[in-house]
Design an enzyme around this catalytic site. Structure first.
Site, PDB file in Angstrom:
ATOM      1  N   HIS A  38     -47.689   2.861-109.762  1.00 60.80           N
ATOM      2  CA  HIS A  38     -48.911   2.254-110.246  1.00 60.80           C
ATOM      3  C   HIS A  38     -49.018   0.744-109.490  1.00 60.80           C
ATOM      4  O   HIS A  38     -48.231  -0.075-110.120  1.00 60.80           O
ATOM      5  CB  HIS A  38     -49.011   2.299-111.693  1.00 60.80           C
ATOM      6  CG  HIS A  38     -50.414   1.781-112.028  1.00 60.80           C
ATOM      7  ND1 HIS A  38     -50.885   1.733-113.488  1.00 60.80           N
ATOM      8  CD2 HIS A  38     -51.507   1.357-111.348  1.00 60.80           C
ATOM      9  CE1 HIS A  38     -52.090   1.386-113.517  1.00 60.80           C
ATOM     10  NE2 HIS A  38     -52.425   0.940-112.207  1.00 60.80           N
ATOM     11  N   HIS A  44     -45.439  -1.158-110.686  1.00 61.61           N
ATOM     12  CA  HIS A  44     -44.471  -0.752-111.716  1.00 61.61           C
ATOM     13  C   HIS A  44     -44.560   0.739-111.462  1.00 61.61           C
ATOM     14  O   HIS A  44     -45.397   1.372-110.888  1.00 61.61           O
ATOM     15  CB  HIS A  44     -44.774  -1.215-113.185  1.00 61.61           C
ATOM     16  CG  HIS A  44     -46.387  -0.746-113.521  1.00 61.61           C
ATOM     17  ND1 HIS A  44     -47.285  -1.403-113.236  1.00 61.61           N
ATOM     18  CD2 HIS A  44     -46.502   0.197-114.555  1.00 61.61           C
ATOM     19  CE1 HIS A  44     -48.422  -0.733-113.760  1.00 61.61           C
ATOM     20  NE2 HIS A  44     -47.826   0.279-114.190  1.00 61.61           N
ATOM     21  N   ASP A  46     -44.890   4.149-113.833  1.00 62.88           N
ATOM     22  CA  ASP A  46     -45.202   4.873-115.196  1.00 62.88           C
ATOM     23  C   ASP A  46     -44.522   6.248-115.424  1.00 62.88           C
ATOM     24  O   ASP A  46     -44.777   7.037-114.666  1.00 62.88           O
ATOM     25  CB  ASP A  46     -46.905   5.045-115.330  1.00 62.88           C
ATOM     26  CG  ASP A  46     -47.421   3.863-115.544  1.00 62.88           C
ATOM     27  OD1 ASP A  46     -47.261   3.021-116.317  1.00 62.88           O
ATOM     28  OD2 ASP A  46     -48.361   3.811-114.566  1.00 62.88           O
ATOM     29  N   LYS A 247     -73.144  35.247-124.313  1.00 65.65           N
ATOM     30  CA  LYS A 247     -73.835  34.104-125.182  1.00 65.65           C
ATOM     31  C   LYS A 247     -72.775  33.404-125.959  1.00 65.65           C
ATOM     32  O   LYS A 247     -71.986  33.894-126.541  1.00 65.65           O
ATOM     33  CB  LYS A 247     -74.959  34.738-126.142  1.00 65.65           C
ATOM     34  CG  LYS A 247     -75.634  33.521-127.143  1.00 65.65           C
ATOM     35  CD  LYS A 247     -76.274  32.707-126.178  1.00 65.65           C
ATOM     36  CE  LYS A 247     -77.105  31.762-127.168  1.00 65.65           C
ATOM     37  NZ  LYS A 247     -76.310  30.715-127.912  1.00 65.65           N
ATOM     38  N   ASP A 249     -71.777  30.392-128.110  1.00 68.10           N
ATOM     39  CA  ASP A 249     -72.097  29.227-129.008  1.00 68.10           C
ATOM     40  C   ASP A 249     -71.832  27.856-128.683  1.00 68.10           C
ATOM     41  O   ASP A 249     -70.583  27.545-128.462  1.00 68.10           O
ATOM     42  CB  ASP A 249     -71.555  29.593-130.556  1.00 68.10           C
ATOM     43  CG  ASP A 249     -72.496  30.774-130.967  1.00 68.10           C
ATOM     44  OD1 ASP A 249     -73.452  31.272-130.525  1.00 68.10           O
ATOM     45  OD2 ASP A 249     -71.950  31.149-132.191  1.00 68.10           O
ATOM     46  N   LYS A 606     -51.964  34.774 -91.848  1.00 67.03           N
ATOM     47  CA  LYS A 606     -51.337  34.157 -90.691  1.00 67.03           C
ATOM     48  C   LYS A 606     -50.037  34.009 -90.618  1.00 67.03           C
ATOM     49  O   LYS A 606     -49.372  33.705 -89.587  1.00 67.03           O
ATOM     50  CB  LYS A 606     -51.864  32.658 -90.674  1.00 67.03           C
ATOM     51  CG  LYS A 606     -53.393  32.358 -91.018  1.00 67.03           C
ATOM     52  CD  LYS A 606     -53.728  30.979 -91.184  1.00 67.03           C
ATOM     53  CE  LYS A 606     -53.121  30.382 -92.168  1.00 67.03           C
ATOM     54  NZ  LYS A 606     -53.254  28.878 -92.220  1.00 67.03           N
ATOM     55  N   HIS A 609     -43.481  36.795 -94.364  1.00 69.70           N
ATOM     56  CA  HIS A 609     -42.539  36.552 -95.635  1.00 69.70           C
ATOM     57  C   HIS A 609     -41.310  37.048 -95.354  1.00 69.70           C
ATOM     58  O   HIS A 609     -41.005  38.048 -94.840  1.00 69.70           O
ATOM     59  CB  HIS A 609     -43.136  37.661 -96.739  1.00 69.70           C
ATOM     60  CG  HIS A 609     -44.377  37.028 -97.609  1.00 69.70           C
ATOM     61  ND1 HIS A 609     -45.039  37.469 -98.509  1.00 69.70           N
ATOM     62  CD2 HIS A 609     -44.716  35.811 -97.424  1.00 69.70           C
ATOM     63  CE1 HIS A 609     -45.840  37.044 -99.073  1.00 69.70           C
ATOM     64  NE2 HIS A 609     -45.871  35.781 -98.268  1.00 69.70           N
ATOM     65  N   ASP A 658     -42.744  27.823 -97.529  1.00 72.04           N
ATOM     66  CA  ASP A 658     -43.098  27.804 -98.886  1.00 72.04           C
ATOM     67  C   ASP A 658     -42.119  28.463 -99.794  1.00 72.04           C
ATOM     68  O   ASP A 658     -42.145  29.707 -99.664  1.00 72.04           O
ATOM     69  CB  ASP A 658     -44.407  28.180 -99.055  1.00 72.04           C
ATOM     70  CG  ASP A 658     -44.968  27.955-100.521  1.00 72.04           C
ATOM     71  OD1 ASP A 658     -44.194  27.591-101.267  1.00 72.04           O
ATOM     72  OD2 ASP A 658     -46.145  28.703-100.699  1.00 72.04           O
ATOM     73  N   ARG A 675     -55.648  42.836 -98.063  1.00 68.52           N
ATOM     74  CA  ARG A 675     -56.005  41.423 -98.168  1.00 68.52           C
ATOM     75  C   ARG A 675     -57.574  41.358 -97.978  1.00 68.52           C
ATOM     76  O   ARG A 675     -58.293  42.393 -97.515  1.00 68.52           O
ATOM     77  CB  ARG A 675     -55.634  40.670 -97.083  1.00 68.52           C
ATOM     78  CG  ARG A 675     -54.013  40.730 -96.906  1.00 68.52           C
ATOM     79  CD  ARG A 675     -53.297  40.111 -98.301  1.00 68.52           C
ATOM     80  NE  ARG A 675     -53.615  38.936 -98.655  1.00 68.52           N
ATOM     81  CZ  ARG A 675     -53.153  37.953 -98.192  1.00 68.52           C
ATOM     82  NH1 ARG A 675     -51.886  37.807 -97.390  1.00 68.52           N
ATOM     83  NH2 ARG A 675     -53.319  36.776 -98.828  1.00 68.52           N
TER      84      ARG A 675
END
Length: 737
Positions: A38, A44, A46, A247, A249, A606, A609, A658, A675
């Site tokens: 920050h 500093h 956080d 609906k 409430d 694309k 795996h 990934d 897919r």
């Protein structure tokens, strides 16, 4: 401490920070932590730990140190909402903490002992599992009795002496690792962003994604709009001219967006923005310049119901549940008045607008509907303990005042609500299985009758719902072993791949009874998931418009012990297919270097795996750490081609390896699942020697897969089912950065 002090210091009309709310305490031992760099009046860090439904926060001038000899001063500051952990951007000058915020690290933390007692005693010990910080740590309060003139807010952050510690001769980690783990940017890059209020949950500019609505007309943004009101009715209107909504409430609220500033107005045009700052902030971040939304402000309770009393309790700072803005209509969008357009067209535009938004706080919900089958929908709503439904003419414009084109049908007060805890909270995108009798037009597959069997799900090839059911019937022996006993996340496209699609991981009343339900403890609640164990359950998914099936890395009986590791190779723009193949082979060789075998399949999108079967035993954390080490080691081998970070800015011309598919609750598309692409592609297992430029990720489709399977001499993944291997105790040449 709560969030009163946090909110008192901020004007949420001017700052993009989330207003947030106190969350329920997580039941799992792991809790979230974040460290935000920050740069305000002084630089500093956080340091924030999830505890008591908020982020307990300390400001550390020099930032965390991996050297146990460094006792970093940590000044305890006001609690922050959980949503703040995702915040990265600019706090405007003149606001509290004005300056630039960067997500420097994030992950989970586990306390040593009772964290509540330790926190109150001023001696909190814990383990961090972040992207940069790991191992044991301690926060110790410096009381006045221990330090003359000490401040009650003064604590020390200290690294424990363990394998993750680093000596003082090393460069500080805040210097060696300065970038954001959320965006990959430096704090200077965030500060220099063109829009000056950059968020990690917003990509690109604010313009809506080319949404056009027939019947819209050019007009200036009105200051307010009189809402349309429903007429009370005794029965649900029949026929397909009507659509039906739940609906909820609460209070009627119209949201007005004007170039990044949002106002919330009640039915009498009174300004309620300050009452619901979290919602106003979420509306302000929508990808549009100007808009007017119509909906209901509600509190969604754990049992899925809503009530005016719960909303009042939320405003008073008491009670539980999640504040939610259920949006059911779009009246104005970027220079065009939509009130003369058909309701169905307005709702379709609204769905696209909300689909393109990224609402981290999850306070904006699309008020979905069903078309026809109103009596069945009404019966479902009443059985779930809701107050009723609102039926609306699909072709009608938006008319101010009360109208018979909107009809409110109430459930009988004597009908008892469903028992809390016996069902999943009602999802606003839930739809029922609209079973209107059509005689011979409802063919059955595996005993499951298909309504609207001739509905086209993939327009380029005219593939219908019945075609998809027959496809799965033909390949059931191939796909079912990859689905059995695994919790799922589903991609649902009720009107087809060319229309609106959405992810669903929790059970709604839309789910057929042929699907097995399992309860899974999540971070703050118990979720109910679907499991596909039979052809009937698979066809049941087709009936409700499921076009993608994604599965966990573990089975229900051994939920906390993954039995596979998945590496998703996702090519960025400009990457050749041959480079994706080369990356897959490199990952395979890296695994072989650890004595591990792996298998490969197309994703139908694309990439590829690489899947490594595993004898159940390691924990989720262990498999996640292992997959991260493999991914980062592969990326370091050729950083010009590969990246193991999610930041899109770093992925142009590179392949993202990934490894995040291996954390608890994450999923990947199942082998042989279709897919939601125009060409009806399928994720298909391959033999390693089949990898070639000829077979791309989207090569196999519903149209050609059956011919491939018929021509195979053997299952290319036959060895997958018999491979028995465990994670190595020591990784040879692999380390996570």
């Amino acid at each position: 401490m709560g969030l009163r002090e946090y909110r008192r210091k901020r004007d949420f009309k001017k700052t993009p920070e989330p207003a947030g709310q106190v969350a329920d305490e997580p039941r799992a031992p792991s809790r979230a932590f974040v460290v935000q760099k920050h740069e305000a009046s002084r630089l500093h860090y956080d340091f924030r730990l999830e505890l008591e439904g908020v982020l307990k926060s300390w400001a550390i001038p020099k930032g965390p140190s991996l050297d146990p000899a460094d006792k970093r001063l940590a000044m305890h500051v006001e609690d922050h909402p959980i949503e703040y952990g995702d915040f990265e951007g600019i706090i405007p000058k003149g606001q509290y903490g004005g300056g630039t915020v960067l997500v420097w690290d994030r992950g989970t933390w586990q306390p040593v002992g009772d964290p509540h007692k330790a926190y109150r005693a001023g001696s909190l010990k814990f383990t961090l599992n972040g992207e940069k910080l790991h191992g044991g740590w301690a926060l110790v309060k410096i009381g006045p009795r221990r330090q003359s003139g000490g401040d009650e807010r003064s604590w020390l952050l200290i690294k424990e002496r363990d394998a993750e510690a680093a000596p003082s001769r090393s460069r500080p980690i805040v210097e060696t690792e300065p970038k954001s783990v959320a965006s990959g940017r430096t704090i200077e890059e965030i500060a220099a962003a063109e829009d000056r209020v950059w968020h990690s949950n917003r990509d690109g500019d604010r313009a809506a994604p080319a949404i056009e609505v027939a019947g819209g007309r050019k007009a200036a943004l009105p200051k307010s709009v009189r809402p349309q009101l429903a007429t009370l009715a005794d029965r649900v209107p029949a026929g397909d001219r009507w659509l039906h909504e739940l609906k909820h409430d609460g209070e009627r609220v119209l949201a007005r967006l004007d170039h990044g500033r949002a106002a919330l107005l009640n039915a009498k045009a009174r300004d309620w923005t300050e009452r619901f700052p979290t919602v106003a902030a979420a509306v302000a971040r929508l990808p549009a310049e100007q808009a007017i939304l119509d909906g209901a402000m509600t509190v969604l309770l754990p049992d899925g119901t809503t009530s005016v009393q719960a909303l009042k309790a939320h405003r008073a700072g008491t009670g539980h549940g999640r504040l939610t803005y259920m949006i059911f209509d779009l009246l104005y969008l970027d220079g065009r008045d939509l009130t003369a357009a058909r309701l169905e067209d307005r709702k379709m535009a609204l769905a696209r607008l909300l689909d393109s938004a990224t609402d981290k706080a999850a306070v904006l919900r699309y008020g979905d509907n069903v078309v026809g089958a109103g009596a069945e929908f009404f019966a479902h709503a009443c059985r779930l303990g809701l107050t009723g439904i609102v039926s609306k003419r699909r072709d009608a414009p938006y008319r101010a005042g009360r109208s018979s084109e909107w009809r409110h049908v109430k459930c009988r007060a004597s009908k008892p609500p469903a028992r809390a805890g016996r069902r999943r909270p009602v999802e606003v995108d839930a739809k029922v299985d609209k079973r209107v009798s059509q005689g011979d037009k409802e063919p059955a597959v595996a005993g499951v009758r298909l309504t609207h069997a001739d509905r086209i799900l993939y327009p380029p090839h005219g593939t219908t719902k019945l075609d998809l059911a027959r496809f799965y019937e033909a390949i059931v022996e191939w796909i079912l072993p990859h689905l059995k006993d695994r919790p799922t996340t589903l991609v649902r496209c009720p009107e087809g791949a060319h229309k609106t699609c959405f992810y669903q991981k929790h059970v709604g009343y839309w789910a057929p009874e042929s699907l097995r339900r399992v309860k899974i403890q999540e971070k703050r609640k118990v979720g109910v998931y679907l499991v596909v164990d039979s052809l009937a359950s698979l066809i049941g998914l087709v009936q409700i418009g499921i076009l993608e099936i994604h599965t966990w890395n573990s089975v229900v009986e051994r939920l906390e012990r993954p039995d596979r590791v998945v590496f998703d190779l996702d090519p960025g723009p400009g990457v050749k297919w041959t480079e994706v193949i080369e990356c897959a082979r490199l990952v395979r060789e890296g695994l072989r270097g650890q004595g591990l075998e792996s298998f490969v399949k197309t994703t139908g999108g694309k990439g590829l795996h690489v899947v490594m079967p595993l004898t159940p035993g390691p924990s989720w954390e262990e498999t996640a750490q292992f997959s991260r080490a493999v991914a980062e080691s592969t990326a370091r081998a050729n950083p010009r081609r590969y990246v193991a970070r999610m930041a899109k800015a770093e992925r142009h011309g590179k392949i993202f390896i990934d490894y995040l598919r291996n954390i608890r609750g994450a999923t990947s598309v199942a082998a042989y699942s279709t897919r939601a692409t125009p060409e009806a592609t399928v994720s298909v297992p391959l033999a390693w020697d089949e990898l070639s430029p000829r077979i791309t990720s989207d090569h196999f489709t519903i149209a050609n897969l059956r011919a491939r399977l018929a021509g195979l001499a053997a299952d290319p993944w036959a060895a997958y089912w018999t491979t028995s291997q465990a994670l190595p105790r020591r990784l040879r040449g692999l380390t996570a950065s």
